[in-house]
Write an enzyme that holds these catalytic residues in place. Structure first.
Site, mmCIF file in Angstrom:
data_model
loop_
_atom_site.group_PDB
_atom_site.id
_atom_site.type_symbol
_atom_site.label_atom_id
_atom_site.label_comp_id
_atom_site.label_asym_id
_atom_site.label_seq_id
_atom_site.Cartn_x
_atom_site.Cartn_y
_atom_site.Cartn_z
ATOM 1 N N CYS A 1 27.190 20.058 18.494
ATOM 2 C CA CYS A 1 27.243 19.798 19.946
ATOM 3 C C CYS A 1 25.884 19.984 20.617
ATOM 4 O O CYS A 1 25.720 19.635 21.772
ATOM 5 C CB CYS A 1 28.292 20.684 20.604
ATOM 6 S SG CYS A 1 29.969 20.293 20.096
ATOM 7 N N HIS B 1 26.124 13.636 22.580
ATOM 8 C CA HIS B 1 27.387 13.143 22.043
ATOM 9 C C HIS B 1 28.325 12.934 23.224
ATOM 10 O O HIS B 1 28.091 13.450 24.310
ATOM 11 C CB HIS B 1 27.997 14.115 21.009
ATOM 12 C CG HIS B 1 28.461 15.406 21.585
ATOM 13 N ND1 HIS B 1 27.610 16.433 21.934
ATOM 14 C CD2 HIS B 1 29.713 15.843 21.904
ATOM 15 C CE1 HIS B 1 28.306 17.445 22.420
ATOM 16 N NE2 HIS B 1 29.587 17.117 22.416
ATOM 17 N N GLU C 1 39.003 17.423 26.698
ATOM 18 C CA GLU C 1 37.766 16.936 26.100
ATOM 19 C C GLU C 1 38.089 16.074 24.870
ATOM 20 O O GLU C 1 37.435 15.076 24.608
ATOM 21 C CB GLU C 1 36.887 18.116 25.699
ATOM 22 C CG GLU C 1 35.555 17.714 25.121
ATOM 23 C CD GLU C 1 34.724 18.923 24.747
ATOM 24 O OE1 GLU C 1 33.678 19.123 25.391
ATOM 25 O OE2 GLU C 1 35.113 19.651 23.812
ATOM 26 N N HIS D 1 32.451 12.106 24.993
ATOM 27 C CA HIS D 1 33.889 12.350 24.964
ATOM 28 C C HIS D 1 34.588 11.363 25.890
ATOM 29 O O HIS D 1 34.016 10.883 26.862
ATOM 30 C CB HIS D 1 34.218 13.770 25.438
ATOM 31 C CG HIS D 1 33.664 14.831 24.569
ATOM 32 N ND1 HIS D 1 34.206 15.159 23.350
ATOM 33 C CD2 HIS D 1 32.590 15.649 24.732
ATOM 34 C CE1 HIS D 1 33.500 16.135 22.799
ATOM 35 N NE2 HIS D 1 32.513 16.452 23.620
ATOM 36 N N HIS E 1 27.151 14.497 26.771
ATOM 37 C CA HIS E 1 26.530 15.779 27.085
ATOM 38 C C HIS E 1 26.006 16.402 25.806
ATOM 39 O O HIS E 1 26.212 15.883 24.713
ATOM 40 C CB HIS E 1 27.513 16.720 27.799
ATOM 41 C CG HIS E 1 28.584 17.296 26.912
ATOM 42 N ND1 HIS E 1 29.096 18.551 27.094
ATOM 43 C CD2 HIS E 1 29.230 16.792 25.845
ATOM 44 C CE1 HIS E 1 30.022 18.788 26.185
ATOM 45 N NE2 HIS E 1 30.127 17.733 25.417
ATOM 46 N N ASP F 1 31.711 9.144 35.170
ATOM 47 C CA ASP F 1 32.052 8.089 34.219
ATOM 48 C C ASP F 1 30.824 7.334 33.725
ATOM 49 O O ASP F 1 30.011 6.852 34.511
ATOM 50 C CB ASP F 1 33.042 7.105 34.841
ATOM 51 C CG ASP F 1 33.666 6.186 33.806
ATOM 52 O OD1 ASP F 1 33.902 6.630 32.666
ATOM 53 O OD2 ASP F 1 33.933 5.018 34.144
ATOM 54 N N HIS F 2 30.694 7.275 32.402
ATOM 55 C CA HIS F 2 29.575 6.624 31.720
ATOM 56 C C HIS F 2 28.230 7.223 32.128
ATOM 57 O O HIS F 2 27.223 6.520 32.237
ATOM 58 C CB HIS F 2 29.604 5.107 31.924
ATOM 59 C CG HIS F 2 30.703 4.460 31.149
ATOM 60 N ND1 HIS F 2 32.008 4.439 31.600
ATOM 61 C CD2 HIS F 2 30.711 3.863 29.932
ATOM 62 C CE1 HIS F 2 32.762 3.829 30.700
ATOM 63 N NE2 HIS F 2 32.003 3.473 29.668
#
Length: 137
Positions: free
Chosen positions: A33, A39, A126, A41, A14, A79-80
């Site tokens: 960010c 980037h 996070e 997490h 995100h 996810d991903h």
């Protein structure tokens, strides 16, 4: 009343960025960010359910059912993925951990209530040092 928690994990990218702000203001407020290249997490999601124990099953909710609800309605969607671009329930929203936790609640609550339990808390890590707790308030 008893509480039971299921942990799941997902990886997602995100960026924190407001289109109505200049690049400079975004960098001032969100720092790295707001990186144009995103980037990511490794999120840990804890879903806590509360309710009364069913005398026949001994469960508040069958944990296999809870797992399936979380995977189908949250993990498979995140996810991903890029939270800003790929996740239907995050379209048009700031992809902060705080807002993500609230939106995850909204995805899960209807599926929990119909099974006679209550969603008590969403805890979303996070990083190992930063997490959000949301109680549906």
């Amino acid at each position: 009343m008893i509480y039971i928690t299921r942990k799941e994990h997902f990886n997602a990218a995100h960026k924190l960025y407001r289109e109505d702000w200049s690049k400079e203001k975004n960098e001032e407020v969100f720092g790295i960010c707001s990186n144009a290249n995103w980037h990511g997490h490794n999120y840990d999601l804890y879903v806590t359910i509360k309710g009364e124990i069913n005398e026949e099953t001994g469960f508040v909710i069958d944990l296999k059912v809870l797992k399936d609800i979380i995977i189908e309605n949250v993990v498979d969607k995140l996810d991903h993925k890029n939270i800003n671009l790929d996740v239907d329930f995050m379209k048009g929203k700031m992809a902060s951990t705080e807002i993500l936790a609230v939106e995850i609640w909204k995805q899960l609550e209807p599926h929990i209530v119909v099974r006679g339990a209550q969603l008590h808390c969403i805890k979303l890590y996070e990083t190992v040092n930063n997490y959000v707790e949301y109680f549906g308030e």
